[in-house]
Design a protein around this motif. Structure first.
Motif, PDB file in Angstrom:
ATOM      1  N   ILE A  12      21.238 -18.727   0.340  1.00  0.00           N
ATOM      2  CA  ILE A  12      20.391 -17.531   0.232  1.00  0.00           C
ATOM      3  C   ILE A  12      19.489 -17.467   1.457  1.00  0.00           C
ATOM      4  O   ILE A  12      18.745 -18.416   1.738  1.00  0.00           O
ATOM      5  N   LEU A  13      19.564 -16.370   2.197  1.00  0.00           N
ATOM      6  CA  LEU A  13      18.660 -16.166   3.327  1.00  0.00           C
ATOM      7  C   LEU A  13      17.505 -15.293   2.872  1.00  0.00           C
ATOM      8  O   LEU A  13      17.718 -14.229   2.288  1.00  0.00           O
ATOM      9  N   ILE A  14      16.279 -15.755   3.108  1.00  0.00           N
ATOM     10  CA  ILE A  14      15.099 -14.957   2.746  1.00  0.00           C
ATOM     11  C   ILE A  14      14.445 -14.478   4.038  1.00  0.00           C
ATOM     12  O   ILE A  14      14.119 -15.272   4.915  1.00  0.00           O
ATOM     13  N   HIS A  15      14.293 -13.176   4.145  1.00  0.00           N
ATOM     14  CA  HIS A  15      13.899 -12.510   5.400  1.00  0.00           C
ATOM     15  C   HIS A  15      12.462 -12.022   5.286  1.00  0.00           C
ATOM     16  O   HIS A  15      12.144 -11.165   4.466  1.00  0.00           O
ATOM     17  N   GLY A  16      11.575 -12.577   6.108  1.00  0.00           N
ATOM     18  CA  GLY A  16      10.163 -12.214   6.045  1.00  0.00           C
ATOM     19  C   GLY A  16       9.733 -11.260   7.138  1.00  0.00           C
ATOM     20  O   GLY A  16      10.540 -10.564   7.743  1.00  0.00           O
ATOM     21  N   ASP A  17       8.443 -11.248   7.387  1.00  0.00           N
ATOM     22  CA  ASP A  17       7.850 -10.455   8.457  1.00  0.00           C
ATOM     23  C   ASP A  17       6.821 -11.338   9.139  1.00  0.00           C
ATOM     24  O   ASP A  17       6.415 -12.371   8.618  1.00  0.00           O
ATOM     25  N   TYR A  18       6.349 -10.924  10.324  1.00  0.00           N
ATOM     26  CA  TYR A  18       5.549 -11.834  11.150  1.00  0.00           C
ATOM     27  C   TYR A  18       4.041 -11.699  10.956  1.00  0.00           C
ATOM     28  O   TYR A  18       3.274 -12.344  11.665  1.00  0.00           O
ATOM     29  N   ASP A  19       3.578 -10.869  10.007  1.00  0.00           N
ATOM     30  CA  ASP A  19       2.136 -10.806   9.766  1.00  0.00           C
ATOM     31  C   ASP A  19       1.779 -11.651   8.545  1.00  0.00           C
ATOM     32  O   ASP A  19       2.646 -12.235   7.885  1.00  0.00           O
ATOM     33  N   ALA A  20       0.491 -11.726   8.234  1.00  0.00           N
ATOM     34  CA  ALA A  20       0.029 -12.621   7.166  1.00  0.00           C
ATOM     35  C   ALA A  20       0.603 -12.248   5.807  1.00  0.00           C
ATOM     36  O   ALA A  20       0.925 -13.131   4.998  1.00  0.00           O
ATOM     37  N   ASP A  21       0.759 -10.949   5.536  1.00  0.00           N
ATOM     38  CA  ASP A  21       1.354 -10.528   4.272  1.00  0.00           C
ATOM     39  C   ASP A  21       2.814 -10.980   4.206  1.00  0.00           C
ATOM     40  O   ASP A  21       3.276 -11.523   3.193  1.00  0.00           O
ATOM     41  N   ILE A  48       4.274 -13.403   5.941  1.00  0.00           N
ATOM     42  CA  ILE A  48       4.409 -14.870   5.974  1.00  0.00           C
ATOM     43  C   ILE A  48       4.058 -15.473   4.620  1.00  0.00           C
ATOM     44  O   ILE A  48       4.749 -16.370   4.130  1.00  0.00           O
ATOM     45  N   THR A  49       2.980 -14.992   3.991  1.00  0.00           N
ATOM     46  CA  THR A  49       2.637 -15.509   2.655  1.00  0.00           C
ATOM     47  C   THR A  49       3.705 -15.112   1.637  1.00  0.00           C
ATOM     48  O   THR A  49       4.012 -15.880   0.719  1.00  0.00           O
ATOM     49  N   SER A  50       4.286 -13.912   1.796  1.00  0.00           N
ATOM     50  CA  SER A  50       5.377 -13.478   0.908  1.00  0.00           C
ATOM     51  C   SER A  50       6.562 -14.428   1.017  1.00  0.00           C
ATOM     52  O   SER A  50       7.145 -14.850   0.008  1.00  0.00           O
ATOM     53  N   LEU A  51       6.927 -14.751   2.263  1.00  0.00           N
ATOM     54  CA  LEU A  51       8.069 -15.632   2.498  1.00  0.00           C
ATOM     55  C   LEU A  51       7.786 -17.035   1.956  1.00  0.00           C
ATOM     56  O   LEU A  51       8.657 -17.652   1.329  1.00  0.00           O
ATOM     57  N   ALA A  52       6.574 -17.532   2.199  1.00  0.00           N
ATOM     58  CA  ALA A  52       6.212 -18.866   1.705  1.00  0.00           C
ATOM     59  C   ALA A  52       6.256 -18.912   0.182  1.00  0.00           C
ATOM     60  O   ALA A  52       6.740 -19.884  -0.408  1.00  0.00           O
ATOM     61  N   LEU A  53       5.777 -17.858  -0.468  1.00  0.00           N
ATOM     62  CA  LEU A  53       5.779 -17.804  -1.934  1.00  0.00           C
ATOM     63  C   LEU A  53       7.211 -17.809  -2.471  1.00  0.00           C
ATOM     64  O   LEU A  53       7.525 -18.543  -3.421  1.00  0.00           O
ATOM     65  N   ILE A  58      17.563 -20.426   3.351  1.00  0.00           N
ATOM     66  CA  ILE A  58      17.358 -20.264   4.801  1.00  0.00           C
ATOM     67  C   ILE A  58      16.240 -19.238   5.033  1.00  0.00           C
ATOM     68  O   ILE A  58      16.440 -18.040   4.814  1.00  0.00           O
ATOM     69  N   PRO A  59      15.039 -19.690   5.437  1.00  0.00           N
ATOM     70  CA  PRO A  59      13.970 -18.725   5.742  1.00  0.00           C
ATOM     71  C   PRO A  59      14.165 -18.125   7.128  1.00  0.00           C
ATOM     72  O   PRO A  59      14.598 -18.824   8.055  1.00  0.00           O
ATOM     73  N   TYR A  60      13.840 -16.851   7.263  1.00  0.00           N
ATOM     74  CA  TYR A  60      14.020 -16.182   8.564  1.00  0.00           C
ATOM     75  C   TYR A  60      12.885 -15.188   8.784  1.00  0.00           C
ATOM     76  O   TYR A  60      12.585 -14.364   7.920  1.00  0.00           O
ATOM     77  N   ILE A  61      12.256 -15.290   9.955  1.00  0.00           N
ATOM     78  CA  ILE A  61      11.225 -14.322  10.344  1.00  0.00           C
ATOM     79  C   ILE A  61      11.608 -13.756  11.705  1.00  0.00           C
ATOM     80  O   ILE A  61      11.834 -14.523  12.647  1.00  0.00           O
ATOM     81  N   PRO A  62      11.693 -12.437  11.850  1.00  0.00           N
ATOM     82  CA  PRO A  62      12.057 -11.868  13.156  1.00  0.00           C
ATOM     83  C   PRO A  62      10.979 -12.133  14.193  1.00  0.00           C
ATOM     84  O   PRO A  62       9.801 -12.260  13.866  1.00  0.00           O
ATOM     85  N   ASP A  63      11.392 -12.230  15.435  1.00  0.00           N
ATOM     86  CA  ASP A  63      10.468 -12.401  16.544  1.00  0.00           C
ATOM     87  C   ASP A  63       9.899 -11.031  16.932  1.00  0.00           C
ATOM     88  O   ASP A  63      10.648 -10.110  17.227  1.00  0.00           O
TER      89      ASP A  63
END
Length: 541
Positions: A63-72, A74-79, A94-99
Motif C-alpha cells: 500500500i502506497l500512502i501519498h501525502g503532501d509537503y505541508d504540516a497538515d 505531513i501529520t496526515s501521512l504520519a497518522l 510505502i510512504p510518499y511525499i512529493p517534492d
C-alpha cells in the motif's frame, strides 16, 4: 459523573449571543468530548474505503500512502502510517511525499511510477487528490486502486477513484471544516474499529491532529474543536520521541497552547518541505529513535532559520511592489529569484499588512509558481478556477491556493484576476475595520470572568478571541525595537501588555502618559504574573 461546564459571566454571554452562538452549540463547545464525534461509518466513502483497505491487507498487497509537503499533509501521512503499522505489516507500507520543487503540489505521477515498480495494489492519498482526475485515471488504468482523502475544494468533476472521503461531499455540516488530518482521523477511527484495536491507542495520536488542524488554519468549530481541544491535551503529554525532541529543541517548557503550534511547532515542520525535503518532518513524527529525532529537530531548527532569512529578503521587495500597487483590489507580486518554498508565508504577511488578496509569484524560467492568500468575501480557489485557461495547475480553498503558470502569462493573469475581484469585492471590504464586540471595564476583569473565558479555548479561526473596548487606559511605557514595539497600558488595577509588529505612524506617535480608548483582544497566553498579554488593535486618543 461528568462535570457539566457552564458560563455565567454576562459580558461573555453577551458576545456569544452577538456571534449567534445558541445555547445548544455553547453546550457543545463546553462539554463535547471525543465520545461525541460522529460515527465515521456515517461519512460518505469511509465504509467503502475500509473494505478496500481490508481486501488489500488480506491479499498481502503493498500500500502506497501519498501525502503532501505541508504540516497538515505531513501529520496526515504520519497518522495513517502509524495506524496501518498497528494493523498490518510495516514493510508493505510505502510512504510518499512529493517534492515541492520537482513535482509541485498534489497527487504525483512520480508516485504512480513508484507504485508500478514496487507492485503496489492500492494508493491512499491524504490532504490531496480531489482534483487529480488524470493521475487517478492513470493509476486505475495500471490496475492500482486509489482511495482519495482530501479537504481541498472539489471541482465540478470528481476523479473516478475507487473511493473518495471528503468532508464537502456528503450531508454532515459538522464535518465540512475538517482539514486533511481530520479527514484521515475519521478514516483511521473506522479502521481501528474494523480491526478491533483499542481506540485509546488512537487517542494518543490526537497530537498530530491538533498540529495539522491549527497549522492549516482549520476553523475551530464542531469536530475540529473537539479534535484540537483534546489534541492539545495529548500534545502536552505526548509520548512521541519526535514531539518531545521538537519541544526540547525549540525551548517549549510550559503548557502548550495553540500559538505554540502556529508559531513554533508548525513552522519547523513546514521548514522541511519549504527548504529541503518533507521526509525529515515525516520521520520526526514516526521515529522512536531518540538520537535520530534530536538530529532531525536540530536540522529543522536550522532550516527554519534559513526560511526566516529568505522570507526577510523577499518581504523587502514584495512590500515595495505592494505599496506601488495599492490602487488594485488584488496584489499580484512577482520577481525572479524569490524562493518558491517561502512565497506562501510572504503572501500571508502581505495580506495581513495591506488587508487585500495577495498573490506572490516566483519566476523560475518558462514556468513560474504562485501562492495566494485571500480575505473574507473573496474565494481564491474559485477565482483561480475561472482563470484555469491561463494556469498549468491550480488548487486550494477559499482563503488560500497555489498554482503554476507560464511566465509569459503572468501579466495577463494579473489583469484578469483584478477584473474578477472588482466584480466580487466591495471597496469597503478592503478596509480593515476593528469593530469591538463589547466594552469592558477594570472591575469586569475579575477571577470569575477569566475562569469563564478560559472555558472557550482553544481560540483560533472560527472561535476568535473577543474584541473588547477598554476606555481611559493610561500608557505606562512604549519600548521600540527594530521590528516591533512593546506597549504597557494600565487601567488602575491591571497592566495590559501588547507587542505591535505591524508598526505604523499612528503607533509610533504614542507615548508614555497618553490616555487612550483601546480596542484589543487577549492573547492565547494572556495570563501573566504581573500583567495580561493582549493584542492591541486600534486606539483613540
Amino acid at each position: 459523573m461528568k462535570n457539566i461546564e457552564t458560563i455565567r459571566n454576562e459580558i461573555i454571554l453577551e458576545v456569544l449571543r452577538k456571534r449567534g452562538i445558541s445555547e445548544e452549540y455553547l453546550d457543545y463547545m463546553l462539554n463535547a468530548t471525543v465520545m461525541d464525534l460522529e460515527d465515521p461509518l456515517n461519512i460518505e466513502g469511509i465504509r467503502e474505503s475500509v473494505e478496500i483497505i481490508e481486501k488489500h491487507i488480506r491479499n498481502r498487497n503493498k500500500i502506497l500512502i501519498h501525502g503532501d509537503y505541508d504540516a497538515d499533509g505531513i501529520t496526515s501521512l504520519a497518522l495513517l502510517y502509524r495506524t496501518l503499522s498497528h494493523i498490518y505489516d510495516e514493510s508493505k507500507i510505502i510512504p510518499y511525499i512529493p517534492d515541492r520543487f520537482m513535482e509541485g503540489y498534489g497527487f504525483s505521477e512520480k508516485s504512480i511510477e513508484l507504485a508500478k515498480r514496487e507492485g503496489v495494489g492500492l494508493i491512499i492519498t491524504v490532504d490531496c487528490g480531489i482534483t487529480a482526475i488524470e493521475e487517478v485515471k492513470k493509476a486505475i488504468d495500471e490496475g492500482i486502486e486509489v482511495i482519495i482523502t482530501d479537504h481541498h475544494e472539489p471541482l465540478d468533476i470528481l476523479p473516478k477513484a475507487s473511493s473518495i472521503v471528503h468532508p464537502k461531499i456528503g450531508k454532515s455540516h459538522k464535518l465540512v471544516y475538517l482539514t486533511g488530518v481530520g479527514v484521515v482521523y475519521k478514516l483511521v477511527s473506522a479502521l481501528y474499529k474494523k480491526f478491533n484495536k483499542s481506540m485509546n491507542l488512537l487517542l494518543w495520536d490526537l497530537d498530530l491532529v491538533a498540529i495539522g488542524t491549527i497549522a492549516d488554519m482549520g476553523d475551530l468549530v464542531y469536530e475540529n474543536r473537539i479534535l484540537t481541544k483534546y489534541g492539545i491535551i495529548v500534545l502536552n503529554k505526548s509520548k512521541k520521541a519526535g514531539i518531545k525532541a521538537i519541544k526540547y529543541i525549540s525551548g517549549i517548557n510550559g503548557k502548550i497552547l495553540p500559538w505554540h503550534i502556529s508559531f513554533i511547532i508548525a513552522p519547523r515542520i513546514n521548514a522541511a518541505g519549504r527548504m529541503a525535503t518533507p521526509d525529515y518532518a515525516f520521520k520526526l513524527l514516526i521515529s522512536k529513535d531518540g538520537e535520530e529525532v534530536l538530529r532531525i529537530s536540530n536540522l529543522l531548527n536550522k532550516l527554519n532559520l534559513n526560511r526566516q532569512m529568505e522570507q526577510k529578503k523577499i518581504m523587502k521587495g514584495a512590500i515595495k511592489q505592494a505599496i506601488e500597487n495599492l490602487d488594485r483590489y488584488v496584489l499580484v507580486l512577482s520577481d525572479w529569484g524569490w524562493h518558491e518554498g517561502v512565497i506562501g508565508i510572504v503572501a500571508s504577511k502581505i495580506a495581513e499588512i495591506f488587508y487585500r488578496p495577495v498573490i506572490v509569484i516566483s519566476k523560475l524560467g518558462e514556468i513560474s509558481k504562485g501562492s495566494c492568500r485571500s480575505i473574507e468575501g473573496f474565494h481564491i480557489q474559485k477565482a483561480l478556477s475561472k482563470l484555469s485557461h491561463l494556469l498549468e495547475e491550480f488548487g486550494g480553498h477559499k482563503m488560500a491556493g497555489g498554482f503554476t503558470i507560464k511566465t509569459e502569462n503572468i501579466e495577463l493573469f494579473k489583469n484578469e484576476i483584478e477584473k474578477i475581484a472588482k466584480n466580487e469585492i466591495k471597496e469597503e471590504q478592503l478596509k480593515r475595520v476593528y469593530d469591538y464586540e463589547t466594552e469592558i471595564k477594570a472591575e469586569d476583569i475579575n477571577r470569575n470572568f477569566i475562569l469563564d473565558y478560559i472555558k472557550l479555548s482553544p481560540f483560533g479561526i472560527g472561535n476568535e478571541h473577543f474584541r473588547f473596548l477598554h476606555k481611559n487606559l493610561k500608557v505606562i511605557s512604549v519600548n521600540k525595537s527594530k521590528n516591533n514595539m512593546e506597549i504597557l497600558f494600565s487601567n488602575g488595577k491591571l497592566t495590559l501588555k501588547s507587542k505591535i509588529s505591524n508598526i505604523n505612524e499612528e503607533w509610533l506617535n504614542l507615548k508614555a502618559g497618553d490616555i487612550v480608548d483601546l480596542i484589543f483582544q487577549f492573547s492565547d497566553n494572556f495570563l501573566n504574573k504581573d500583567s495580561l498579554n493582549i493584542s492591541a488593535l486600534k486606539f483613540i486618543k
